[in-house]
Design a protein around this motif. Structure first.
Motif, short mmCIF file in Angstrom:
data_model
loop_
_atom_site.label_atom_id
_atom_site.label_comp_id
_atom_site.label_asym_id
_atom_site.label_seq_id
_atom_site.Cartn_x
_atom_site.Cartn_y
_atom_site.Cartn_z
N THR A 264 11.10 -0.38 6.94
CA THR A 264 11.68 0.13 5.55
C THR A 264 10.86 -0.62 4.43
O THR A 264 10.61 0.23 3.58
N LEU A 265 10.67 -1.77 4.57
CA LEU A 265 10.11 -2.56 3.23
C LEU A 265 8.75 -2.09 2.95
O LEU A 265 8.67 -1.91 1.61
N PRO A 266 7.93 -1.68 3.71
CA PRO A 266 6.70 -1.24 3.10
C PRO A 266 6.78 0.23 2.40
O PRO A 266 5.83 0.65 1.68
N ARG A 267 7.93 1.03 2.59
CA ARG A 267 8.20 2.07 1.90
C ARG A 267 8.55 1.86 0.75
O ARG A 267 8.37 2.82 -0.51
N PHE A 268 9.30 0.73 0.17
CA PHE A 268 9.71 0.49 -0.99
C PHE A 268 8.99 -0.75 -1.91
O PHE A 268 9.39 -0.97 -3.05
N SER A 269 8.05 -1.47 -1.20
CA SER A 269 7.22 -2.30 -1.77
C SER A 269 5.81 -2.54 -1.41
O SER A 269 5.29 -1.44 -0.78
N ASP A 270 5.20 -3.56 -1.85
CA ASP A 270 4.00 -3.61 -1.47
C ASP A 270 3.42 -4.45 -0.12
O ASP A 270 2.37 -4.72 0.29
#
Length: 319
Positions: A264-270
């Motif tokens: 999830t996190l790579p989809r919403f952040s760097d």
């Protein structure tokens, strides 16, 4: 299980600000009121870090939409700026620290808790760090030493003051200095400071470059989703729906936290997938623990950050 130490010394980790958060489209409402199509459009200010994972999961899997919410994500600012944005109506919801909202409520500002957020645990590992070759073994060894904190009068120094108070020591003997989280590992390595309060996402990268060890972890209530009194009074159903969507997301996360973070996190952040998978994650909470929050309030009174204690129940409404 939370210990008495955790309850007495709980304070809040800094929520880092970096990059731009992905957002869904749509016109937002300044008061969280539903539009003619039955959809409530709200803005939510969060940092693109692991603390925000339940929001990203709820957004990605459509849990907000399932609850007739359309959430626009915007980058987080610092605590005081975010509180002002909630009051002015330029944002409807925000992930903030407990000290931020406690200071706001103590000042009589019209803000409240929309939903619970995160707790610190030993696995999260946020806290006071020294170089591995330091002679300091406990918080008491930091008396007369220079300790870096992201900002004076909040977060790191509140936590350390609480630790020292619990041991009957004078926290005024510590030389607190302000230093951005990103610079703390370098300052420790150079010997510019003797200790530093470090949290994720800075902590994981710091441990890769400097040999550090922890003196004390910061456990207990750390972050929450705040809103204005106007929003919660205008549309309590929207806040109830927001809580339900986050609770559903937390259930998904609990199945395999690091796998969910990596997805999830790579989809919403760097953040890249490996960093997301390996970073320390907080405990994502869906129930309000008034006793633990009361400990934070009372600690902030003891160290002179707020004027007088008040009931933790004042900040949360069971809708």
């Amino acid at each position: 299980m939370k210990t008495r130490f955790a309850r007495v010394c709980a304070a809040v980790a800094t929520l880092a600000l970096a990059g731009t958060v992905a957002a869904c489209g749509g016109e937002t409402s300044s008061s969280g009121a539903p539009s003619e199509d039955g959809i409530t459009r709200m803005t939510l200010s969060i940092p693109p870090v692991g603390d925000s994972l339940p929001v990203y999961v709820a957004q990605m899997k459509g849990y907000f939409a399932d609850n007739d919410l359309e959430i626009e994500l915007t980058p987080a600012a610092n605590g005081a700026t975010t509180i002002n944005a909630l009051i002015s109506g330029s944002t409807d919801l925000a992930l903030v620290s407990y000290p931020s909202i406690i200071k706001a409520v103590d000042s009589g500002l019209p803000v409240t808790i929309a939903a619970t957020g995160i707790d610190g645990t030993d696995d999260y590992k946020g806290g006071i760090y020294v170089r591995s070759d330091s002679s300091a073994a406990t918080a008491a060894d930091l008396l007369g030493k220079k300790v870096a904190t992201p900002s004076l009068g909040s977060v790191g120094d509140i936590f350390l003051r609480g630790v020292l108070l619990s041991e009957g020591l004078d926290y005024n003997q510590v030389d607190f200095v302000e230093l951005p989280q990103a610079n703390m590992a370098t300052a420790l390595a150079a010997g510019d400071v003797d200790a530093a309060f470090i949290t994720e996402p800075t902590l994981s990268s710091a441990l890769e470059t400097v040999d550090l060890r922890s003196i004390a972890y910061q456990n207990g209530p750390q972050g929450l989703f705040a809103t204005s009194e106007k929003v919660i009074e205008t549309n309590p159903d929207a806040i109830r729906a927001f809580r339900a969507a986050l609770a559903r997301a937390v259930e998904d996360i609990e199945l395999d936290p690091h796998a969910v973070a990596a997805e999830t996190l790579p989809r919403f952040s760097d953040m890249d997938e490996d960093t997301a998978r390996n970073m320390n994650l907080p405990e994502y909470v869906t129930e309000y623990d008034a006793e633990d929050v009361q400990s934070v309030i009372d600690l902030m009174v003891e160290v002179g950050i707020v004027k007088e204690s008040f009931s933790a129940d004042k900040m949360y409404r069971s809708l």
